[in-house]
Scaffold this motif. Structure first.
Motif, short mmCIF file in Angstrom:
data_model
loop_
_atom_site.label_atom_id
_atom_site.label_comp_id
_atom_site.label_asym_id
_atom_site.label_seq_id
_atom_site.Cartn_x
_atom_site.Cartn_y
_atom_site.Cartn_z
N VAL A 91 0.48 -1.20 -0.09
CA VAL A 91 0.32 -0.39 -0.53
C VAL A 91 0.74 1.06 -0.32
N ASN A 92 0.60 2.03 -1.09
CA ASN A 92 1.28 3.37 -1.34
C ASN A 92 0.52 4.23 -1.22
N LEU A 93 0.60 5.25 -0.16
CA LEU A 93 -0.03 6.19 0.67
C LEU A 93 0.31 7.48 0.14
N GLN A 94 1.54 7.75 -0.29
CA GLN A 94 2.02 8.57 -1.14
C GLN A 94 0.63 9.12 -2.77
N GLU A 95 1.65 7.88 -3.42
CA GLU A 95 1.01 7.79 -4.67
C GLU A 95 -0.67 6.66 -4.24
N GLN A 96 -0.97 6.31 -3.14
CA GLN A 96 -2.51 5.99 -3.37
C GLN A 96 -3.04 4.90 -4.23
N LYS A 97 -1.97 3.82 -3.91
CA LYS A 97 -2.52 2.63 -4.88
C LYS A 97 -1.90 1.35 -3.46
N ILE A 98 -3.17 0.21 -4.56
CA ILE A 98 -2.41 -0.84 -4.06
C ILE A 98 -2.13 -2.28 -4.78
N LYS A 99 -1.12 -3.21 -4.29
CA LYS A 99 -0.62 -3.75 -5.28
C LYS A 99 -0.50 -4.84 -4.47
N LEU A 100 -0.85 -5.72 -5.50
CA LEU A 100 -1.28 -7.46 -5.32
C LEU A 100 0.95 -7.97 -6.18
N MET A 101 1.49 -7.40 -5.02
CA MET A 101 2.68 -8.23 -5.61
C MET A 101 3.12 -9.15 -6.06
#
Length: 198
Positions: free
Chosen positions: A145-155
């Motif tokens: 979860v990247n708050l700065q970029e507002q993205k969530i990724k399934l690595m």
């Protein structure tokens, strides 16, 4: 210890149950304390133990399964409904989680979470289903979860999604500010404005 949140990369604890209300998150009988500490041990208390006995954990409940751990709690649709108790956010945070992911949050819970440095990430039903599926197949699956970029990724799965957050709360979380800290961070600007008005 910093309360700031920016990038959280972690395995997850999946609670694939819809309409989890605040009384299930932290039962009313544990609301007498005024300190935020110690609530984590009673998170999902009635689902975790038989007869409210810590020596009788329910083997089929995910929080009692050592396979699943991490700083990200993933829940099904409509998480945090019910009463407005702030203790629900306290319990989740005190249990070691920094992020809760769901396809829908009750508004009051969402605000309480943000005020307690717990990031609620709302995703689509499709993306939520992909997380549950991936974690069921491989409990070591990492979610970032990247708050700065507002993205969530399934690595490792090539799946990502953007999420929304109030810009003021985003600033507070990135810097570890509560409302008073935020005002203090603007002290010079406030003083300059006051001077300009005289």
């Amino acid at each position: 210890m910093s309360k700031a949140i920016n990038i959280i990369s972690s395995t997850v604890v999946p609670v694939n149950i819809e309409n989890i209300d605040t009384d299930q998150i932290i039962p009313a009988r544990f609301l007498k304390a005024t300190s935020r500490d110690g609530f984590g041990k009673n998170l999902f208390r009635d689902w975790r133990y038989n007869n409210d006995d810590e020596n009788q954990p329910k083997a089929d409940f995910v929080l009692n399964n050592p396979t699943y751990k991490g700083k990200v709690l993933v829940a099904a649709k409509n998480f945090g409904c019910g009463s407005s108790r702030e203790h629900a956010a306290w319990a989740i945070k005190d249990a070691g989680y920094d992020v809760v992911v769901s396809s829908f949050f009750a508004d009051i819970f969402k605000n309480n979470a943000l005020n307690n440095f717990l990031l609620p990430v709302q995703v689509s039903e499709e993306f939520l289903a992909r997380i549950f599926e991936a974690v069921e197949k491989d409990p070591s699956t990492i979610v970032e979860v990247n708050l700065q970029e507002q993205k969530i990724k399934l690595m490792g799965k090539g799946a990502e999604e953007s999420f929304d957050i109030n810009s003021y709360k985003k600033t507070c979380l990135l810097n570890g500010y509560d409302d008073i800290d935020y005002l203090l961070s603007m002290k010079q600007e406030i003083e300059a404005f006051e001077t300009s008005r005289n």
